[in-house]
Design a protein around this motif. Structure first.
Motif, PDB file in Angstrom:
ATOM      1  N   UNK A  47      20.864 -15.033 -44.728  1.00 30.20           N
ATOM      2  CA  UNK A  47      21.014 -14.746 -46.254  1.00 30.20           C
ATOM      3  C   UNK A  47      21.655 -16.514 -46.666  1.00 30.20           C
ATOM      4  N   UNK A  48      22.502 -16.992 -45.910  1.00 31.44           N
ATOM      5  CA  UNK A  48      23.231 -18.173 -46.123  1.00 31.44           C
ATOM      6  C   UNK A  48      21.942 -19.241 -46.166  1.00 31.44           C
ATOM      7  N   UNK A  49      21.117 -19.257 -45.165  1.00 35.40           N
ATOM      8  CA  UNK A  49      19.876 -20.185 -45.065  1.00 35.40           C
ATOM      9  C   UNK A  49      19.252 -20.022 -46.434  1.00 35.40           C
ATOM     10  N   UNK A  50      18.785 -18.696 -46.860  1.00 32.19           N
ATOM     11  CA  UNK A  50      18.003 -18.529 -47.950  1.00 32.19           C
ATOM     12  C   UNK A  50      18.795 -19.021 -49.142  1.00 32.19           C
ATOM     13  N   UNK A  51      20.038 -18.876 -49.384  1.00 27.58           N
ATOM     14  CA  UNK A  51      20.691 -19.335 -50.353  1.00 27.58           C
ATOM     15  C   UNK A  51      20.948 -20.983 -50.552  1.00 27.58           C
ATOM     16  N   UNK A  56      18.290 -22.973 -49.299  1.00 26.27           N
ATOM     17  CA  UNK A  56      16.899 -23.216 -49.482  1.00 26.27           C
ATOM     18  C   UNK A  56      16.854 -23.156 -51.235  1.00 26.27           C
ATOM     19  N   UNK A  57      17.110 -22.034 -51.769  1.00 23.09           N
ATOM     20  CA  UNK A  57      17.022 -21.581 -53.168  1.00 23.09           C
ATOM     21  C   UNK A  57      17.558 -22.940 -53.835  1.00 23.09           C
ATOM     22  N   UNK A  58      18.729 -23.315 -53.466  1.00 27.26           N
ATOM     23  CA  UNK A  58      19.344 -24.605 -54.341  1.00 27.26           C
ATOM     24  C   UNK A  58      18.635 -26.004 -53.980  1.00 27.26           C
ATOM     25  N   UNK A  59      18.182 -26.160 -52.638  1.00 26.30           N
ATOM     26  CA  UNK A  59      17.512 -27.357 -52.512  1.00 26.30           C
ATOM     27  C   UNK A  59      16.049 -27.276 -53.296  1.00 26.30           C
ATOM     28  N   UNK A  60      15.420 -26.246 -53.081  1.00 27.42           N
ATOM     29  CA  UNK A  60      14.463 -26.031 -54.116  1.00 27.42           C
ATOM     30  C   UNK A  60      14.570 -26.277 -55.120  1.00 27.42           C
ATOM     31  N   UNK A  99      24.520 -25.376 -46.835  1.00 23.21           N
ATOM     32  CA  UNK A  99      24.389 -24.084 -46.684  1.00 23.21           C
ATOM     33  C   UNK A  99      23.302 -23.763 -45.662  1.00 23.21           C
ATOM     34  N   UNK A 100      22.221 -24.331 -46.042  1.00 22.99           N
ATOM     35  CA  UNK A 100      21.118 -23.759 -45.109  1.00 22.99           C
ATOM     36  C   UNK A 100      21.561 -24.130 -43.565  1.00 22.99           C
ATOM     37  N   UNK A 101      22.058 -25.514 -43.298  1.00 22.51           N
ATOM     38  CA  UNK A 101      22.679 -25.622 -42.041  1.00 22.51           C
ATOM     39  C   UNK A 101      23.526 -24.867 -41.383  1.00 22.51           C
ATOM     40  N   UNK A 107      23.741 -21.749 -42.274  1.00 25.35           N
ATOM     41  CA  UNK A 107      23.000 -20.377 -41.892  1.00 25.35           C
ATOM     42  C   UNK A 107      21.821 -20.528 -41.057  1.00 25.35           C
ATOM     43  N   UNK A 108      21.675 -21.598 -40.517  1.00 26.19           N
ATOM     44  CA  UNK A 108      20.658 -21.896 -39.597  1.00 26.19           C
ATOM     45  C   UNK A 108      20.586 -21.013 -38.385  1.00 26.19           C
ATOM     46  N   UNK A 109      19.704 -20.363 -37.868  1.00 24.66           N
ATOM     47  CA  UNK A 109      19.879 -19.318 -36.844  1.00 24.66           C
ATOM     48  C   UNK A 109      20.482 -18.284 -37.045  1.00 24.66           C
ATOM     49  N   UNK A 110      21.557 -18.052 -38.125  1.00 31.39           N
ATOM     50  CA  UNK A 110      22.171 -16.765 -38.318  1.00 31.39           C
ATOM     51  C   UNK A 110      21.315 -16.017 -38.908  1.00 31.39           C
ATOM     52  N   UNK A 111      21.250 -14.585 -38.477  1.00 32.18           N
ATOM     53  CA  UNK A 111      20.497 -13.351 -38.924  1.00 32.18           C
ATOM     54  C   UNK A 111      21.259 -12.583 -39.945  1.00 32.18           C
TER      55      UNK A 111
END
Length: 153
Positions: free
Chosen positions: A88-92, A94-98, A145-147, A149-153
Motif C-alpha cells: 500500500x505504501x509503495x502504491x501510494x 507511485x500514485x503521487x509520482x505518476x 513513500x515508494x522507497x 514501502x518497497x518490498x513490504x507487503x
C-alpha cells in the motif's frame, strides 16, 4: 490502496496541480511578480523550459523526451506494482509520482514549459531563486513513500 482509490487520488492530485497552474497563469505576471500568501512561501509564475533547476533548457527537445521516457517508465512500474497484492505504501508513493510526472509532462507538451509557482520567502539567495510546483512535491514525496514501502507487503 485499491486500483480505484488510487485512480481517484491520482485524478484529484493532477486536477489540483493543473488548476493552480491555470490560476497562476491567469493572475500573475511572469516578470517574477511575487505575492506572499503563506508565511515563508512566495507565489510567482515561472516557465521552466528545462529539467530540474532549469537544467538543459537550451537543449531543444531534450526536456520533453526525458519527461516522456520518465513518465513511461513510471507508468510501467505502476502496472507492475498495482498487479501485486498489498504494498500500500509503495502504491501510494507511485500514485503521487505518476500524478506529478504526468502533470509536468502535460505542461511540456501543451505549453513547451512547466509552469512553476511555489517559491521560498527567505533570506538565503539560492533557495529564494528556486521555484517549484505541487507536481514537483508529489514526485519527491512519492519517491520517498515508494522507497519506504518497497518490498513490504
Amino acid at each position: 490502496m485499491g486500483k480505484f482509490a488510487a485512480g481517484g487520488i491520482f485524478a484529484g492530485l493532477l486536477g489540483i496541480d493543473q488548476a493552480v497552474k491555470q490560476y497562476i497563469e491567469e493572475n500573475y505576471d511572469e516578470e517574477r511578480e511575487e505575492k506572499t500568501k503563506i508565511p515563508g512561501v512566495l507565489l510567482r509564475k515561472f516557465y521552466n523550459k528545462g529539467l530540474i533547476f532549469s537544467s538543459f533548457e537550451k537543449h531543444s527537445g531534450l526536456p520533453l523526451k526525458v519527461s516522456l521516457i520518465g513518465t513511461g517508465v513510471i507508468f510501467l512500474a505502476d502496472v507492475k506494482v498495482f498487479l501485486c497484492k498489498g504494498r500500500k505504501l509503495c502504491k501510494a508513493g507511485l500514485t503521487l509520482v505518476t500524478a506529478g510526472a504526468i502533470s509536468n509532462t502535460y505542461d511540456r507538451i501543451m505549453k513547451g514549459a512547466v509552469v512553476d509557482y511555489i517559491g521560498y520567502d527567505g533570506k538565503h539567495k539560492l533557495l529564494r531563486s528556486l521555484t517549484a510546483n505541487l507536481a514537483d512535491f508529489y514526485v519527491v514525496i512519492g519517491i520517498m513513500l515508494a522507497q519506504l514501502g518497497r518490498g513490504k507487503r
